[in-house]
Every structure is written in C-alpha cells, then in structure tokens.
Design a protein around this motif. Sequence first.
Motif, mmCIF file in Angstrom:
data_model
loop_
_atom_site.group_PDB
_atom_site.id
_atom_site.type_symbol
_atom_site.label_atom_id
_atom_site.label_comp_id
_atom_site.label_asym_id
_atom_site.label_seq_id
_atom_site.Cartn_x
_atom_site.Cartn_y
_atom_site.Cartn_z
ATOM 1 N N ASP A 204 -18.312 30.121 49.590
ATOM 2 C CA ASP A 204 -18.123 31.565 49.403
ATOM 3 C C ASP A 204 -18.097 31.899 47.923
ATOM 4 N N TYR A 205 -18.962 32.848 47.531
ATOM 5 C CA TYR A 205 -19.047 33.297 46.140
ATOM 6 C C TYR A 205 -18.910 34.807 46.130
ATOM 7 N N TRP A 206 -18.161 35.312 45.197
ATOM 8 C CA TRP A 206 -18.007 36.758 45.095
ATOM 9 C C TRP A 206 -17.700 37.135 43.650
ATOM 10 N N THR A 207 -17.873 38.401 43.358
ATOM 11 C CA THR A 207 -17.476 38.943 42.056
ATOM 12 C C THR A 207 -16.619 40.177 42.290
ATOM 13 N N GLY A 208 -15.735 40.448 41.366
ATOM 14 C CA GLY A 208 -14.880 41.612 41.534
ATOM 15 C C GLY A 208 -14.068 41.919 40.299
ATOM 16 N N ALA B 6 -15.727 36.042 38.739
ATOM 17 C CA ALA B 6 -16.563 35.480 39.801
ATOM 18 C C ALA B 6 -15.756 34.396 40.481
#
Length: 123
Positions: A106-110, A100
């Motif tokens: 800006d927040y994202w997961t991948g 994460a």
Amino acid sequence: QVQLVESGGGLVQAGGSLRLSCAASGSIFRVDTMGWYRQAPGKQRELVAAISQGGSTDYADSMKGRFTISRDNAKNTVYLQMNSLKPGDTAVYYCHAEIAGLDGSDYWTGDYWGQGTQVTVSS
C-alpha cells in the motif's frame, strides 16, 4: 498510520526565544515539504515557515530574520527556532508535512498535521 508529534511550546516573555520540534512517525516512505503554521484566536491559520526535503526555505514576511526553520531528514523531524518573540506571536503552532506512506504494497500520499502546541508571549 502516520502521525506528527510536536513539542517545545510554552510561555515566554517578549524578546525571548523558543524552539519547537515536530517528529513524523509511522509507515513513512518519504517526507517532502515540512512546515509550521500558526493560528491566533479569531484569526485564520497562516504559514510561518516551510522547508523542502532539499533544504529550501520559505518564510512569512513578519517572521524573516527572527524565525529559523530546519530539519533532520534522518529523524523525519522539523524544527522552528523562534527568537525576538513578540506578544503578536502568541498562537497555537501547528506542524505540517507532505508525506508518502508505504505499508506493505500500500502506497499513498497525503497532508498531515500535528495536534498543535501553544506559544504565549507576555509583554
């Protein structure tokens, strides 16, 4: 913004040992499951071992008892200790991590992969 950098591969004789390391860096908020996969020439990529953030581990059957996965959460680093290596363990080993990210608002997961490190076991 996030990268995984591996180290520790090389050439070893059958029966020998190697230790792989993989460090995650960048705009990281949290690192969840980390793991190692490998791909031998002409074969599909396969799971070697995985470890959760809490330390629960999972191994492919052929690696149980020979390989040990561990991690240092403070360093966002995962390790793979490989003992009793066999010629059949020869492959490119890839680090994988579920991450994460956070950069400002800006927040994202991948899913992220390392570049791969060659392990060659001679007979």
